[in-house]
Write a protein that holds these residues in place. Structure first.
Motif, PDB file in Angstrom:
ATOM      1  N   ALA A 119       0.820  -1.213   0.000  1.00 33.26           N
ATOM      2  CA  ALA A 119       0.000   0.000   0.000  1.00 33.26           C
ATOM      3  C   ALA A 119       0.854   1.264   0.000  1.00 33.26           C
ATOM      4  CB  ALA A 119      -0.941  -0.009   1.205  1.00 33.26           C
ATOM      5  N   ASN A 120       1.896   1.266   0.832  1.00 30.22           N
ATOM      6  CA  ASN A 120       2.756   2.453   0.916  1.00 30.22           C
ATOM      7  C   ASN A 120       3.502   2.704  -0.385  1.00 30.22           C
ATOM      8  OD1 ASN A 120       1.983   2.938   3.536  1.00 30.22           O
ATOM      9  ND2 ASN A 120       3.836   2.127   4.468  1.00 30.22           N
ATOM     10  N   THR A 121       3.890   1.633  -1.059  1.00 29.53           N
ATOM     11  CA  THR A 121       4.639   1.796  -2.311  1.00 29.53           C
ATOM     12  C   THR A 121       3.765   2.361  -3.412  1.00 29.53           C
ATOM     13  OG1 THR A 121       6.100  -0.055  -1.718  1.00 29.53           O
ATOM     14  CG2 THR A 121       6.063   0.619  -4.024  1.00 29.53           C
ATOM     15  N   VAL A 122       2.581   1.793  -3.591  1.00 27.75           N
ATOM     16  CA  VAL A 122       1.718   2.306  -4.662  1.00 27.75           C
ATOM     17  C   VAL A 122       1.215   3.702  -4.307  1.00 27.75           C
ATOM     18  CG1 VAL A 122      -0.501   1.349  -3.846  1.00 27.75           C
ATOM     19  CG2 VAL A 122      -0.084   1.648  -6.297  1.00 27.75           C
ATOM     20  N   TRP A 123       1.008   3.984  -3.013  1.00 29.26           N
ATOM     21  CA  TRP A 123       0.621   5.330  -2.599  1.00 29.26           C
ATOM     22  C   TRP A 123       1.723   6.322  -2.955  1.00 29.26           C
ATOM     23  CZ3 TRP A 123       3.039   8.813   0.621  1.00 29.26           C
ATOM     24  CH2 TRP A 123       2.316   9.950   0.970  1.00 29.26           C
ATOM     25  N   ALA A 124       2.980   5.939  -2.726  1.00 32.00           N
ATOM     26  CA  ALA A 124       4.111   6.835  -3.008  1.00 32.00           C
ATOM     27  C   ALA A 124       4.189   7.172  -4.489  1.00 32.00           C
ATOM     28  CB  ALA A 124       5.414   6.186  -2.541  1.00 32.00           C
ATOM     29  N   PHE A 125       4.075   6.174  -5.339  1.00 30.17           N
ATOM     30  CA  PHE A 125       4.181   6.414  -6.783  1.00 30.17           C
ATOM     31  C   PHE A 125       2.991   7.231  -7.283  1.00 30.17           C
ATOM     32  CE2 PHE A 125       7.594   3.514  -6.459  1.00 30.17           C
ATOM     33  CZ  PHE A 125       8.366   3.632  -7.611  1.00 30.17           C
ATOM     34  N   ALA A 126       1.808   6.994  -6.714  1.00 30.96           N
ATOM     35  CA  ALA A 126       0.641   7.788  -7.116  1.00 30.96           C
ATOM     36  C   ALA A 126       0.773   9.229  -6.647  1.00 30.96           C
ATOM     37  CB  ALA A 126      -0.633   7.161  -6.548  1.00 30.96           C
ATOM     38  N   THR A 127       1.263   9.423  -5.439  1.00 32.46           N
ATOM     39  CA  THR A 127       1.434  10.767  -4.898  1.00 32.46           C
ATOM     40  C   THR A 127       2.384  11.585  -5.751  1.00 32.46           C
ATOM     41  OG1 THR A 127       0.984  10.026  -2.639  1.00 32.46           O
ATOM     42  CG2 THR A 127       2.246  12.068  -2.881  1.00 32.46           C
ATOM     43  N   LEU A 128       3.427  10.926  -6.246  1.00 30.71           N
ATOM     44  CA  LEU A 128       4.423  11.611  -7.059  1.00 30.71           C
ATOM     45  C   LEU A 128       4.086  11.573  -8.553  1.00 30.71           C
ATOM     46  CD1 LEU A 128       7.641  10.410  -5.189  1.00 30.71           C
ATOM     47  CD2 LEU A 128       6.588  12.681  -5.103  1.00 30.71           C
ATOM     48  N   LYS A 129       2.914  11.020  -8.872  1.00 34.13           N
ATOM     49  CA  LYS A 129       2.433  10.957 -10.269  1.00 34.13           C
ATOM     50  C   LYS A 129       3.433  10.232 -11.173  1.00 34.13           C
ATOM     51  CE  LYS A 129      -1.260  13.544  -9.498  1.00 34.13           C
ATOM     52  NZ  LYS A 129      -1.143  13.730  -8.055  1.00 34.13           N
ATOM     53  N   VAL A 130       3.916   9.104 -10.688  1.00 34.54           N
ATOM     54  CA  VAL A 130       4.843   8.278 -11.475  1.00 34.54           C
ATOM     55  C   VAL A 130       4.138   6.970 -11.811  1.00 34.54           C
ATOM     56  CG1 VAL A 130       7.055   7.065 -11.507  1.00 34.54           C
ATOM     57  CG2 VAL A 130       6.857   9.303 -10.381  1.00 34.54           C
ATOM     58  N   HIS A 131       3.920   6.744 -13.099  1.00 29.13           N
ATOM     59  CA  HIS A 131       3.207   5.551 -13.545  1.00 29.13           C
ATOM     60  C   HIS A 131       4.218   4.551 -14.105  1.00 29.13           C
ATOM     61  CE1 HIS A 131       0.645   2.788 -15.560  1.00 29.13           C
ATOM     62  NE2 HIS A 131      -0.450   3.543 -15.528  1.00 29.13           N
ATOM     63  N   ASP A 132       4.458   3.490 -13.354  1.00 29.38           N
ATOM     64  CA  ASP A 132       5.337   2.415 -13.806  1.00 29.38           C
ATOM     65  C   ASP A 132       4.463   1.177 -13.986  1.00 29.38           C
ATOM     66  OD1 ASP A 132       7.110  -0.031 -13.451  1.00 29.38           O
ATOM     67  OD2 ASP A 132       8.644   1.538 -13.433  1.00 29.38           O
ATOM     68  N   GLY A 133       4.142   0.874 -15.229  1.00 31.24           N
ATOM     69  CA  GLY A 133       3.198  -0.197 -15.521  1.00 31.24           C
ATOM     70  C   GLY A 133       3.581  -1.539 -14.935  1.00 31.24           C
ATOM     71  N   GLN A 134       4.836  -1.911 -15.059  1.00 30.68           N
ATOM     72  CA  GLN A 134       5.276  -3.205 -14.545  1.00 30.68           C
ATOM     73  C   GLN A 134       5.119  -3.263 -13.026  1.00 30.68           C
ATOM     74  OE1 GLN A 134       9.391  -4.135 -15.328  1.00 30.68           O
ATOM     75  NE2 GLN A 134       9.110  -6.327 -15.005  1.00 30.68           N
ATOM     76  N   LEU A 135       5.446  -2.171 -12.360  1.00 31.38           N
ATOM     77  CA  LEU A 135       5.338  -2.140 -10.910  1.00 31.38           C
ATOM     78  C   LEU A 135       3.885  -2.235 -10.459  1.00 31.38           C
ATOM     79  CD1 LEU A 135       6.533  -1.700  -8.061  1.00 31.38           C
ATOM     80  CD2 LEU A 135       6.250   0.762  -8.447  1.00 31.38           C
ATOM     81  N   VAL A 136       3.005  -1.407 -11.020  1.00 35.28           N
ATOM     82  CA  VAL A 136       1.621  -1.405 -10.535  1.00 35.28           C
ATOM     83  C   VAL A 136       0.924  -2.726 -10.842  1.00 35.28           C
ATOM     84  CG1 VAL A 136       1.356   1.096 -10.573  1.00 35.28           C
ATOM     85  CG2 VAL A 136       0.801  -0.211 -12.610  1.00 35.28           C
ATOM     86  N   ASN A 137       1.250  -3.367 -11.950  1.00 34.20           N
ATOM     87  CA  ASN A 137       0.668  -4.679 -12.243  1.00 34.20           C
ATOM     88  C   ASN A 137       1.111  -5.718 -11.217  1.00 34.20           C
ATOM     89  OD1 ASN A 137      -0.694  -3.746 -14.490  1.00 34.20           O
ATOM     90  ND2 ASN A 137       0.931  -4.311 -15.926  1.00 34.20           N
ATOM     91  N   ALA A 138       2.399  -5.671 -10.870  1.00 36.70           N
ATOM     92  CA  ALA A 138       2.914  -6.604  -9.867  1.00 36.70           C
ATOM     93  C   ALA A 138       2.311  -6.310  -8.496  1.00 36.70           C
ATOM     94  CB  ALA A 138       4.440  -6.515  -9.811  1.00 36.70           C
TER      95      ALA A 138
END
Length: 343
Positions: A124-143
């Motif tokens: 949760a903290n990792t995906v929250w961090a990437f969303a907060t910083l508006k960074v879309h990494d497809g491979q990461l969010v799918n995993a």
């Protein structure tokens, strides 16, 4: 503080962590720790880097040279980071609004490789961090989505809300994930804080997930908490909940929520009322005569409601006049004029 320059990395990291959990902030000590850490950053391992970043994020102590040094050193040693350390570092930089793309890319790549090690909160903290910083990494969010579904039973309310919010913010519709979040949230809805209820409702609606049973339990849980918090509750939260409910196909649940607010001492603002009025107007124009009556009742009641901007009240009066309720429109305008004289 006189001997802090003699501290080794682990001692500096432990001191920073200890200061972060104290109920007060000692800025001279933080400055001394940061300066000493900067001098010894080459000796820092993954744990010292992650914990130092976490400490200064918790303390909201923006020391740019140290942050840049942590990011540079973390990229060099990123393969040594555990899942916990990767999540903590991502969360820390996002909390400080530090959008260090090279570091985030390294965190993403290594998180995917170690995804099986992540616990629910780390996901949760990792995906929250990437969303907060508006960074879309497809491979990461799918995993992350796949791992979250597998560990959904371990997700606490805050983790559920943050994960839903993150995927909605990134505009990623994950078919297995959102139904899993909805199911888990429904089971634990009584444990959600008001802000978590609002964030979850917004995320589900934003991703166009039509889960009426979830919205019903969110509405019920929110009203129960509003009875306790009343006027102390943020108008923005009430507005968000009401606006989200108007996005359902039918306005009935939004109307029930609005009417039930009378028992809570909480009031919506112009945003929530505007969304409900627009929904009722659209439904009445589509031929639902019941909604016209509901709209008129709500418009007429605005003179007893919250302190809306004059433009909003004037617009409400204009709508009343448009549908033939001239007396109610005049009464609303008289109330607006009286309020202006009092001001």
């Amino acid at each position: 503080m006189a001997r802090i320059s003699e501290f080794r990395p682990q001692a500096l990291e432990n001191t920073a962590w200890a200061v972060a959990v104290l109920p007060w902030v000692h800025h001279p000590l933080l400055s001394a720790i940061s300066s000493a850490a900067l001098l010894r950053i080459a000796e820092y391992g993954s744990q010292e880097l992650a914990n130092t970043a976490w400490a200064i994020a918790v303390l909201e102590f923006q020391h740019q040279p140290l942050l840049e040094a942590i990011a540079a050193k973390a990229r060099l040693r990123i393969a040594e980071f555990s899942a916990l350390e990767l999540a903590a570092t991502a969360w820390s930089f996002a909390s400080m609004e530090e959008r260090n793309l090279p570091l985030l890319s390294a965190i993403a790549d290594n998180s995917v490789a170690k995804m099986f090690e992540f616990v629910a909160r780390g996901l949760a903290n990792t995906v929250w961090a990437f969303a907060t910083l508006k960074v879309h990494d497809g491979q990461l969010v799918n995993a992350l989505a796949a791992a979250a579904v597998a560990k959904m039973a371990d997700f606490e309310p805050q983790a559920l809300a943050n994960t839903a919010w993150a995927f909605a913010t990134l505009a990623i519709q994950s078919e297995p994930l959102m139904p899993a979040i909805s199911g888990a949230a429904s089971v634990r809805i009584s444990e959600f804080k008001l802000q978590e209820l609002a964030a979850t409702a917004w995320a589900v609606a934003e991703l166009l997930v039509t889960d009426v049973p979830l919205f019903e339990v969110i509405s019920t849980a929110a009203l129960a908490q509003l009875k306790n918090e009343g006027t102390a509750c943020s108008v923005q939260i009430v507005d968000m909940l009401l606006s989200v409910l108007t996005r359902l196909e039918d306005s009935q649940l939004a109307l029930q929520f609005m009417n039930s607010l009378e028992d809570t001492n909480a009031t919506p603002g112009a945003l929530g009322l505007g969304a409900l009025l627009s929904k009722l107007e659209q439904e009445s124009m589509d031929g639902d005569s019941r909604r016209l009556g509901e709209e008129l009742n709500l418009l007429s009641s605005l003179r007893h409601g919250p302190g809306l901007r004059p433009a909003a009240v004037a617009a409400a009066a204009a709508r009343l006049a448009e549908v033939g309720e001239a007396d109610s429109a005049m009464e609303l305008l008289h109330h607006l004029a009286a309020r202006g004289r009092q001001g």
